[in-house]
Design an enzyme around this catalytic site. Sequence first.
Site, PDB file in Angstrom:
ATOM      1  N   CYS A  93      34.048 -64.967  66.014  1.00  0.00           N
ATOM      2  CA  CYS A  93      32.990 -64.256  64.958  1.00  0.00           C
ATOM      3  C   CYS A  93      33.623 -64.431  63.513  1.00  0.00           C
ATOM      4  O   CYS A  93      34.266 -65.536  63.352  1.00  0.00           O
ATOM      5  CB  CYS A  93      33.136 -62.628  64.996  1.00  0.00           C
ATOM      6  SG  CYS A  93      34.671 -61.566  64.786  1.00  0.00           S
ATOM      7  N   ASN A 131      37.659 -62.218  62.698  1.00  0.00           N
ATOM      8  CA  ASN A 131      38.393 -62.087  64.023  1.00  0.00           C
ATOM      9  C   ASN A 131      39.314 -60.762  64.041  1.00  0.00           C
ATOM     10  O   ASN A 131      40.112 -60.641  64.222  1.00  0.00           O
ATOM     11  CB  ASN A 131      39.347 -63.116  64.199  1.00  0.00           C
ATOM     12  CG  ASN A 131      40.018 -63.244  65.478  1.00  0.00           C
ATOM     13  OD1 ASN A 131      41.242 -63.678  65.606  1.00  0.00           O
ATOM     14  ND2 ASN A 131      39.542 -62.783  66.448  1.00  0.00           N
ATOM     15  N   CYS A 139      36.802 -57.789  64.336  1.00  0.00           N
ATOM     16  CA  CYS A 139      35.594 -56.815  65.090  1.00  0.00           C
ATOM     17  C   CYS A 139      35.194 -57.113  66.310  1.00  0.00           C
ATOM     18  O   CYS A 139      35.707 -56.671  67.303  1.00  0.00           O
ATOM     19  CB  CYS A 139      34.761 -56.366  64.070  1.00  0.00           C
ATOM     20  SG  CYS A 139      35.163 -55.428  62.675  1.00  0.00           S
ATOM     21  N   ARG A 140      34.304 -58.182  66.156  1.00  0.00           N
ATOM     22  CA  ARG A 140      33.656 -58.439  67.351  1.00  0.00           C
ATOM     23  C   ARG A 140      34.261 -59.473  68.397  1.00  0.00           C
ATOM     24  O   ARG A 140      34.361 -59.253  69.652  1.00  0.00           O
ATOM     25  CB  ARG A 140      32.306 -59.301  67.297  1.00  0.00           C
ATOM     26  CG  ARG A 140      31.282 -58.469  66.538  1.00  0.00           C
ATOM     27  CD  ARG A 140      30.012 -59.032  65.672  1.00  0.00           C
ATOM     28  NE  ARG A 140      30.681 -59.755  64.604  1.00  0.00           N
ATOM     29  CZ  ARG A 140      29.812 -60.677  64.079  1.00  0.00           C
ATOM     30  NH1 ARG A 140      28.682 -60.855  64.303  1.00  0.00           N
ATOM     31  NH2 ARG A 140      30.392 -61.455  63.026  1.00  0.00           N
ATOM     32  N   SER A 141      34.984 -60.564  67.917  1.00  0.00           N
ATOM     33  CA  SER A 141      35.868 -61.488  68.790  1.00  0.00           C
ATOM     34  C   SER A 141      36.914 -60.935  69.378  1.00  0.00           C
ATOM     35  O   SER A 141      37.109 -61.175  70.611  1.00  0.00           O
ATOM     36  CB  SER A 141      35.880 -62.849  67.977  1.00  0.00           C
ATOM     37  OG  SER A 141      36.687 -62.874  67.029  1.00  0.00           O
ATOM     38  N   ASP A 191      27.310 -57.283  63.495  1.00  0.00           N
ATOM     39  CA  ASP A 191      28.602 -57.093  62.860  1.00  0.00           C
ATOM     40  C   ASP A 191      28.931 -55.683  62.346  1.00  0.00           C
ATOM     41  O   ASP A 191      28.200 -54.852  61.770  1.00  0.00           O
ATOM     42  CB  ASP A 191      28.804 -58.079  61.574  1.00  0.00           C
ATOM     43  CG  ASP A 191      29.979 -58.029  60.996  1.00  0.00           C
ATOM     44  OD1 ASP A 191      31.069 -57.362  61.281  1.00  0.00           O
ATOM     45  OD2 ASP A 191      30.572 -58.957  60.293  1.00  0.00           O
TER      46      ASP A 191
END
Length: 166
Positions: free
Chosen positions: A14, A17, A19-21, A131
């Site tokens: 993301c 690095n 939140c999402r990934s 995001d």
Amino acid sequence: MANRERCIRVLFVCLGNICRSPTAEGVFRSKVAQAGLAEHILIDSCGTGDWHVGQPPDPGARRAAADRGLSLDDLRARQLDDSDFERFDWILAMDSANLRDIKRRSPPHARARIALFLPFAPRLDVTDVPDPYGEGNEAFDQVYALVDQASDAFLNELQRMAPWQA
């Protein structure tokens, strides 16, 4: 550890690095372990940007994971590195903007397959993981739900490939 040639290496990416990934890394790692495939599928995450290198995941991501019995506390942000294009079999972007950036940075003969993560679960009818940075709990819960479903679908895809059974 199994023969590394027979392992599949997966990198989730993301922007920062945090939140999402890392959510994808944690969720997918848990599912791989539950399937008994931890020695066959190696998992990591990173960001295209360097703003958060060395930091733990966002408190919202950690809370969403903890609410579901998963800890992201040991993860630390890192930035996408040129060596990642050779070390990983799959580089999975969380959104279209990061996908474009990853492809732009990819060397011409990169080993990794570069793709969006969510299309592995087409029933989601969405391609980008939104995001949640700076948003409330609902945004992080939505990310977790999307990542959870896509992780199931992607794991099924990898199990069909099963190089460790060759």
